[in-house]
Design a protein around this motif. Structure first.
Motif, PDB file in Angstrom:
ATOM      1  N   THR A   1       0.808  -1.213   0.000  1.00 46.13           N
ATOM      2  CA  THR A   1       0.000   0.000   0.000  1.00 46.13           C
ATOM      3  C   THR A   1       0.851   1.277   0.000  1.00 46.13           C
ATOM      4  O   THR A   1       0.388   2.347  -0.407  1.00 46.13           O
ATOM      5  N   SER A   2       2.107   1.159   0.436  1.00 42.26           N
ATOM      6  CA  SER A   2       2.990   2.330   0.428  1.00 42.26           C
ATOM      7  C   SER A   2       3.272   2.824  -0.983  1.00 42.26           C
ATOM      8  O   SER A   2       3.686   3.964  -1.181  1.00 42.26           O
ATOM      9  N   GLU A   3       3.051   1.966  -1.978  1.00 44.26           N
ATOM     10  CA  GLU A   3       3.282   2.351  -3.358  1.00 44.26           C
ATOM     11  C   GLU A   3       2.080   3.056  -3.975  1.00 44.26           C
ATOM     12  O   GLU A   3       2.141   3.522  -5.117  1.00 44.26           O
ATOM     13  N   ILE A   4       0.972   3.114  -3.241  1.00 40.02           N
ATOM     14  CA  ILE A   4      -0.245   3.732  -3.751  1.00 40.02           C
ATOM     15  C   ILE A   4      -0.383   5.136  -3.156  1.00 40.02           C
ATOM     16  O   ILE A   4      -0.475   5.292  -1.927  1.00 40.02           O
ATOM     17  N   ASP A   5      -0.386   6.144  -3.993  1.00 44.89           N
ATOM     18  CA  ASP A   5      -0.533   7.519  -3.514  1.00 44.89           C
ATOM     19  C   ASP A   5      -1.969   7.795  -3.083  1.00 44.89           C
ATOM     20  O   ASP A   5      -2.224   8.280  -1.977  1.00 44.89           O
ATOM     21  N   THR A   6      -2.882   7.529  -3.972  1.00 42.70           N
ATOM     22  CA  THR A   6      -4.303   7.703  -3.678  1.00 42.70           C
ATOM     23  C   THR A   6      -5.086   6.570  -4.323  1.00 42.70           C
ATOM     24  O   THR A   6      -4.647   5.994  -5.338  1.00 42.70           O
ATOM     25  N   TYR A   7      -6.238   6.270  -3.762  1.00 43.49           N
ATOM     26  CA  TYR A   7      -7.110   5.244  -4.327  1.00 43.49           C
ATOM     27  C   TYR A   7      -8.179   5.906  -5.190  1.00 43.49           C
ATOM     28  O   TYR A   7      -8.767   6.925  -4.806  1.00 43.49           O
ATOM     29  N   ASP A   8      -8.431   5.283  -6.344  1.00 40.86           N
ATOM     30  CA  ASP A   8      -9.451   5.826  -7.239  1.00 40.86           C
ATOM     31  C   ASP A   8     -10.863   5.519  -6.752  1.00 40.86           C
ATOM     32  O   ASP A   8     -11.798   6.274  -7.006  1.00 40.86           O
ATOM     33  N   ARG A   9     -11.025   4.382  -6.084  1.00 43.33           N
ATOM     34  CA  ARG A   9     -12.337   3.961  -5.596  1.00 43.33           C
ATOM     35  C   ARG A   9     -12.162   3.412  -4.181  1.00 43.33           C
ATOM     36  O   ARG A   9     -11.149   2.765  -3.878  1.00 43.33           O
ATOM     37  N   GLU A  10     -13.160   3.625  -3.339  1.00 41.64           N
ATOM     38  CA  GLU A  10     -13.148   3.049  -1.997  1.00 41.64           C
ATOM     39  C   GLU A  10     -14.517   2.470  -1.668  1.00 41.64           C
ATOM     40  O   GLU A  10     -15.546   3.004  -2.102  1.00 41.64           O
ATOM     41  N   THR A  11     -14.516   1.407  -0.909  1.00 41.95           N
ATOM     42  CA  THR A  11     -15.759   0.757  -0.499  1.00 41.95           C
ATOM     43  C   THR A  11     -15.489  -0.087   0.729  1.00 41.95           C
ATOM     44  O   THR A  11     -14.329  -0.280   1.119  1.00 41.95           O
ATOM     45  N   ASP A  12     -16.543  -0.615   1.341  1.00 42.70           N
ATOM     46  CA  ASP A  12     -16.359  -1.536   2.465  1.00 42.70           C
ATOM     47  C   ASP A  12     -15.926  -2.909   1.958  1.00 42.70           C
ATOM     48  O   ASP A  12     -14.923  -3.469   2.385  1.00 42.70           O
ATOM     49  N   VAL A  13     -16.720  -3.453   1.031  1.00 42.44           N
ATOM     50  CA  VAL A  13     -16.475  -4.804   0.502  1.00 42.44           C
ATOM     51  C   VAL A  13     -16.334  -4.717  -1.004  1.00 42.44           C
ATOM     52  O   VAL A  13     -17.189  -4.133  -1.690  1.00 42.44           O
ATOM     53  N   LEU A  14     -15.285  -5.312  -1.515  1.00 39.43           N
ATOM     54  CA  LEU A  14     -15.039  -5.352  -2.950  1.00 39.43           C
ATOM     55  C   LEU A  14     -15.138  -6.793  -3.415  1.00 39.43           C
ATOM     56  O   LEU A  14     -14.383  -7.661  -2.973  1.00 39.43           O
ATOM     57  N   VAL A  15     -16.096  -7.065  -4.282  1.00 42.85           N
ATOM     58  CA  VAL A  15     -16.307  -8.413  -4.817  1.00 42.85           C
ATOM     59  C   VAL A  15     -15.721  -8.478  -6.215  1.00 42.85           C
ATOM     60  O   VAL A  15     -16.104  -7.701  -7.093  1.00 42.85           O
ATOM     61  N   ILE A  16     -14.802  -9.397  -6.412  1.00 46.75           N
ATOM     62  CA  ILE A  16     -14.130  -9.557  -7.703  1.00 46.75           C
ATOM     63  C   ILE A  16     -14.771 -10.719  -8.449  1.00 46.75           C
ATOM     64  O   ILE A  16     -14.630 -11.875  -8.075  1.00 46.75           O
ATOM     65  N   GLY A  17     -15.493 -10.400  -9.508  1.00 49.31           N
ATOM     66  CA  GLY A  17     -16.191 -11.434 -10.264  1.00 49.31           C
ATOM     67  C   GLY A  17     -17.689 -11.257 -10.129  1.00 49.31           C
ATOM     68  O   GLY A  17     -18.201 -10.869  -9.068  1.00 49.31           O
ATOM     69  N   TYR A  18     -18.412 -11.547 -11.197  1.00 47.94           N
ATOM     70  CA  TYR A  18     -19.855 -11.299 -11.174  1.00 47.94           C
ATOM     71  C   TYR A  18     -20.616 -12.458 -11.809  1.00 47.94           C
ATOM     72  O   TYR A  18     -21.392 -12.301 -12.734  1.00 47.94           O
ATOM     73  N   GLY A  19     -20.356 -13.645 -11.290  1.00 44.63           N
ATOM     74  CA  GLY A  19     -21.191 -14.800 -11.612  1.00 44.63           C
ATOM     75  C   GLY A  19     -22.166 -15.008 -10.468  1.00 44.63           C
ATOM     76  O   GLY A  19     -22.473 -14.082  -9.701  1.00 44.63           O
TER      77      GLY A  19
END
Length: 461
Positions: free
Chosen positions: A12-30
């Protein structure tokens, strides 16, 4: 998935700012991703679900446009399904798979996971209400049954648990996946879940040992997502990744794949790069090209004319034995009477490849050793006359002596499910991978030390 695309987690030290933020991030939509998103949303979390480009959601959209009914089943916890099951002596707390090898997930399903109730939470809202129970061995019930027998009433499973139909099936004609996904998509659309389309996740982001987000490509641009409470991987298996198949499940290479075309294993590899453990990577569900209703009325034999399984067991187990033990070199042997008993619309276009008045002639046509099939059928008939099968314990319901004329069906020649149109299944089997990330019963991804990786969860991966 290309091996040239890095999968090593980013700090995370390599990330200056996040483009999106949320509580839960679900990867995949089946189905798993949509269900996970709905669960998190119902629990009060802010949820983003990502959907990769050019995946099977296009099929769902097409199905919706063509007017497939999107059914609503407001049945929290699957109550009506369980009530229906009570007629078979079960209540929800006991609705579990009977044994290690029962059903599609049998060979690899953890014992603690099998002990969970079958339906719970928002899943109940999309469960099909049981309107009947399929008793005939089949891949897809010819009716719109909501419950199916999946080998629970076959040996040895009826000795392990009280037989009851435990297979859940979406109420639909033909394959039910499209209807289930349409209902899930509608539920997501009506929820507060944000779905980001055309988004391919590339790498996990960590803060120490904790997974806190991902790097992704969103409509061609690199974006970063922060997940305050957790990342849920629901990216499927790796049946579409030939390199991974060759490494972990070589017997599945070259066979037709049951998938949306995007089961590339990237979610598994990304998690492994973060220290995740995997399990049963060589396992696969094998749908072989036979009609269970024919097999159960006759017998299935190997290239030497020997039976190797009770034909009334769940067809997926027959498929696994056929591929992993006999490399698909198997035959269905049945009598003309048995073939005629299977309704035409349930034959899936299958016709006998050889027909003979004697078993000796049939052996020659197939190329089996002289006397091999004669011996097998002779023994089978001797006991079948008394409703017995001491070799494999097939139910007496399906036991009857096989009489001439005889027919033989080569499993490798394929079948044509009605929904496939004229496209006959090639290669003798359709497969998908079962193995993947090792998780707890609640979906937390485990590391090589059997400890949960903070912030990382998985379903169907």
């Amino acid at each position: 998935m290309s091996p040239r695309i890095p999968v090593t987690p980013i700090d995370t030290s390599e990330i200056d700012t996040y483009d999106r933020e949320t509580d839960v991030l679900v990867i995949g939509y089946g189905c798993a991703g949509a269900a996970a998103a709905l669960e998190a949303d119902a629990a009060g979390a802010q949820v983003i679900a990502t959907r990769a480009p050019e995946r099977w959601w296009r099929i769902v959209d097409f199905v919706g446009r063509r007017g497939v009914p999107r059914r609503r089943h407001p049945d929290p916890g699957g109550v009506r399904v369980h009530r229906h099951r009570r007629g078979h002596g079960e209540v929800p707390a006991r609705c579990t798979r009977p044994g290690r090898r029962s059903g599609e997930g049998g060979p690899v399903q953890p014992r603690e996971r099998r002990a969970l109730p079958v339906a719970r939470g928002p899943w109940g809202a999309v469960q099909a209400v049981a309107v009947g129970i399929s008793y005939l061995p089949t891949w897809v019930p010819p009716t719109d049954d909501g419950l199916m027998w999946m080998g629970e009433n076959a040996y040895p499973f009826y000795e392990i648990a009280t037989p009851a139909p435990r297979g859940h099936r979406v109420t639909s004609e033909g394959f039910g996946g499209k209807v289930l996904m349409a209902v899930l998509c509608e539920a997501v659309e009506e929820s507060a879940v944000a779905v980001h389309t055309d988004t391919s996740v590339l790498r996990l982001i960590r803060n120490g040992d904790r997974v806190v987000g991902v790097v992704a490509r969103h409509f061609g641009e690199t974006v970063t997502y922060r997940a305050r409470r957790g990342v849920v991987l629901t990216t499927g298996g790796f049946a579409d990744n030939v390199e991974m198949l060759a490494q972990h499940a070589p017997q599945l290479v070259g066979l037709a794949v049951t998938s949306d075309g995007g089961d590339d294993g990237r979610g598994i590899v990304m998690a492994q790069a973060a220290g995740a453990a995997v399990k049963h990577m060589s396992a696969g569900q094998v749908g072989i090209s036979l009609v269970p209703g024919m097999m159960v009325r006759g017998m299935i034999v190997d290239s030497l004319g020997r039976r190797f399984i009770n034909e009334d067991v769940y067809p997926g187990l027959v498929g696994q034995a056929t591929l992993f033990e006999h490399n698909l070199h198997v035959w269905v042997i049945l009598a003309e009477e048995a073939y005629e008993e299977v309704p035409v619309d349930e034959r899936w276009g299958v016709q006998p490849h050889f027909v003979a008045e004697t078993l000796e002639e049939l052996e020659r046509e197939i190329g089996m050793p002289e006397g091999a099939l004669q011996t097998t059928v002779g023994e089978y008939n001797r006991f079948a006359e008394h409703g017995e099968d001491p070799y494999f314990h097939k139910s007496a319901r399906w036991l009857r002596p096989l009489q001439a004329p005889f027919a033989a069906i080569d499993v490798r020649r394929g079948v044509s499910p009605p929904e496939y149109g004229d496209n006959v299944g090639a290669g003798g089997a359709e497969v998908f991978t079962i193995g993947g990330l090792r998780t707890t019963v609640d979906g937390a991804v485990l590391d090589l030390g059997d400890e949960p990786i903070p912030g990382l969860f998985a379903a169907g991966v």
